[in-house]
Design an enzyme around this catalytic site. Sequence first.
Site, PDB file in Angstrom:
ATOM      1  N   ARG A  17       5.007 -13.821  10.174  1.00  0.00           N
ATOM      2  CA  ARG A  17       5.624 -12.364  10.185  1.00  0.00           C
ATOM      3  C   ARG A  17       7.108 -12.268  10.666  1.00  0.00           C
ATOM      4  O   ARG A  17       7.302 -13.003  11.765  1.00  0.00           O
ATOM      5  CB  ARG A  17       4.629 -11.440  10.762  1.00  0.00           C
ATOM      6  CG  ARG A  17       4.887  -9.944  11.049  1.00  0.00           C
ATOM      7  CD  ARG A  17       3.811  -9.310  11.523  1.00  0.00           C
ATOM      8  NE  ARG A  17       4.289  -8.112  11.942  1.00  0.00           N
ATOM      9  CZ  ARG A  17       3.442  -6.886  12.178  1.00  0.00           C
ATOM     10  NH1 ARG A  17       2.061  -7.320  12.274  1.00  0.00           N
ATOM     11  NH2 ARG A  17       3.996  -5.746  12.586  1.00  0.00           N
ATOM     12  N   LYS A  68       2.733   0.583  10.622  1.00  0.00           N
ATOM     13  CA  LYS A  68       2.704   1.815   9.879  1.00  0.00           C
ATOM     14  C   LYS A  68       2.188   3.024  10.716  1.00  0.00           C
ATOM     15  O   LYS A  68       2.608   4.133  10.727  1.00  0.00           O
ATOM     16  CB  LYS A  68       2.143   1.429   8.667  1.00  0.00           C
ATOM     17  CG  LYS A  68       2.515   2.661   7.658  1.00  0.00           C
ATOM     18  CD  LYS A  68       1.874   2.446   6.359  1.00  0.00           C
ATOM     19  CE  LYS A  68       2.434   0.963   5.720  1.00  0.00           C
ATOM     20  NZ  LYS A  68       1.569   0.812   4.231  1.00  0.00           N
ATOM     21  N   GLU A  77       0.805  -1.239   0.132  1.00  0.00           N
ATOM     22  CA  GLU A  77      -0.077  -0.007   0.071  1.00  0.00           C
ATOM     23  C   GLU A  77       0.768   1.156   0.090  1.00  0.00           C
ATOM     24  O   GLU A  77       1.934   1.388   0.800  1.00  0.00           O
ATOM     25  CB  GLU A  77      -0.938   0.026   1.156  1.00  0.00           C
ATOM     26  CG  GLU A  77      -1.910   1.235   1.532  1.00  0.00           C
ATOM     27  CD  GLU A  77      -2.710   1.006   2.569  1.00  0.00           C
ATOM     28  OE1 GLU A  77      -3.559   2.168   2.588  1.00  0.00           O
ATOM     29  OE2 GLU A  77      -2.537   0.284   3.570  1.00  0.00           O
TER      30      GLU A  77
END
Length: 874
Positions: free
Chosen positions: A585, A595, A368
């Site tokens: 992860r 983020k 993104e």
Amino acid sequence: MVTAESISAAILTKGNEIKELKASSIFSKEALKPLIDELLALKTAFKEANGGVPYENPADPNKKKEKEAKPQQPAEKTGPSKKDLQKAAKKEKKAAAKAEAAASTMTTTASSKTGGLLPNPTMAKPTLEGETVFFSLDRPPVVTYATVLLTKSAVKFVPHPPTQSDGALLEPQLFLMDGTSLFGDLSIARFLARRSPLPEHQALIGGGAAGGNDALLASEVDQWLDFVQQYHMALAPAEAASVCSNLNAVLELRTFLVGYSMTLADAAVYVFLQVNKFMGHVAGLPHLSRWFDLVMARAPEVAMAHNKILAMRGKVLKESGREGGREGAGKEAKGGEGNGNLGGGDTGSCPPLEGAVVGEVVTRFPPEPSGFLHIGHAKAVLLNDFYARHYKGRLIVRFDDTNPSKEKDEYEDSIVQDLASLGVVGDIVSHTSDYFQLLEDMARKLVEEGKAYMDNTPQEKMQEERLNRVESVHRNNSVEENLKRFEAMLAGDREFCMRVKIDMTSVNGTMRDPVLYRANPQPHHRTGTKFRAYPTYDFACPVVDSLEGVTHALRTTEYNDRDEQYYFLQDLMGLRRVKIQSYSRLNFVQTELSKRKLTWFVEQGLVEGWNDPRFPTIQGVMRRGVSIEALRAFILSQGASRRNVLMEWDAFWSINKKGYEHSSARYMAVFAESCVPLEVSNGPKGVEGITIPLHPKRPELGSRVLRLANRVLLEGQDADGLVEGEEITLLRWGNVQIVSVERDAGGKVVGAKAEHVPDGDPKATKLKLTWLADVEDKVPVVLTEFDYLITKKKLEEGEDFKMFLNPVTKAESMGWGDPALRNLKQGEVVQLERRGFYICDRPYMGPEKGVVLFMVPDGRSKAMSTLSGALKHV
């Protein structure tokens, strides 16, 4: 006439054929059946020729013969006795062995596991461009390959085509340029480590750097290599569990198998566990599991060796039309060694993709553009790129630009820059916004078919209803009413959003009517004001994945609950299903990857920006001194495991340091505020220069001029240890004898005098100090260290990271450096001797703007700044 003796010999021969087939790599039930039928037919023929007495297997010569009871009456002899048959069989066997030895002129080494691992001394010396290891496809030299990577040896690896190694497991063979050769994976690995002059390579075979007595350590290493040689083939499950249990016990009080550093023992045993796919046993044993993770972190070369050898093997098998041990290529690639995959199971390597077809795999990386990429994204993109290349497929880089409130062109530009830094080039670059019109049409169709509805329930109440499995009051509104509100949403009305009807009673919360579309008046950075409502990631991702031809979607395990929703939406829209492969992860201690939280640090001015060296962004860690090679090696060594591990940074930094140890030039610097002058009475009257190599062990890196003067600067803490009359060594110059030491009222050394000892022996001195000629053109330097932004290793669910902010995360120390440092370029890494590695963040710009150097962490915690103990190498 066919006799019982000849049939007995034929039975023995046929039995040996069956044993050899079972031990070979092409073993299959289909190939075994005709041999068993032939064996049974021979035994029937023997019974007929032996007067009805059936064939019995000869007694094992290693077993003691049991005393037989004397028969009271000798039986009538109707054919050859058992003793006669055994003698005949032995003669036949000896004759066959002699014939085989004469035909092959090879010395065979018996093996209880394989039926023979054969060296090939008669192989003609091939034409060589350099030192080369030739190996059988069924006997890959994995430990040798790992040693080559560890020692950076220039050795090529050439697999034999299958036709040259069928029927025998040929030992790996190293050919040297002078024509001599060595046999055996472990023997070649020992040789490569032994011939290197570097202490860290000598430590691999038990040299002094491993700690302790060299002879004893070397013998311990050999002991473990013998262990691996003994069990080089796969073990039965019970044996495997026992071996792993014993290793766990050995490692209870040990960091490494031998000494205090990595050795070939660790490399060989690691490969042994990896090749035999013992991770099911390793995972349940804490000490062995800890050691396994440590080897992966400290020596990714070892973890990757098996993978790379298998890739070579798969390439040869494919070219020969025997990929996966079967005829023909282009078939579905399954897990295992045959097709060059990275091993099976949930190991630290990359498991095969389910149903992957070579040449048809398509993966995607969907960032993104609302921030900078961090190391978690690096793992995602590198794994997707790895699988795409491994299966000769394609990688799609798709910008998931569905939220115009957060996205900017600058973020997209930074992502492109970061991908280039990582060496990743997408075969296709796309944007989710390319599909906005199609997604809008699909959403409208869902409303028209009564499969979606418009809802204006406040967000908090909607969350509460979904949690309690309560339907919205709007769930059963008419299609006409929903369509009217849908069009209003598309025009920018933010009152209603679109939800899909799934199952509000589902135990999976993601299936309780998720939101798929919502209005947003913010202009989009690509489409402007053309659209005023946008699809959510949950809707766009499964749709666009299918439309773009993605075959395998790699997602972190935190998305596991959403997998059901992902497949439901693809089925609902009548789209092709995309296979999902999960991986863990990447998590580091005292590091935030969110983020939202990173944005808070930027907005609060606690960091310089997204490329701050304290940030885990790609640009941040590169500015801190992370090499892309080390980052790639570390991530691929972790692989696509589903096991969640909280990684320590020191393991990564120690990997990063290894590359710089061989490539970084050496310089010297001292702290400006605390340095102490040393007068060398018989030193140069003016300023002189001598030429020294940039790296004491790598002359090929070039040389530089070292300034000499009769006044030099020592580190203050070094000067405090000076003793009158003692001889010390000034590194790269020679020995001096301390004549006098001057102290202030508090006893602190403020000056000293010495005499140069031209014929002094540096090996005989206790102190070997860094120093700097006190000349006019010495370079001002700013030595900078950093610490973690937060103080707690792992934040628990619900804990506020703002409560654990580190008050001191940066320390700058002014210093003086070698004049040659004025030639450093931004991003260049050097070693300041006895300090560590530093990366140039700002090159020399004049006396008022000296060189700014950032310390590159090395995995150790001792601080080197003037804020003694305030910061760590993190």
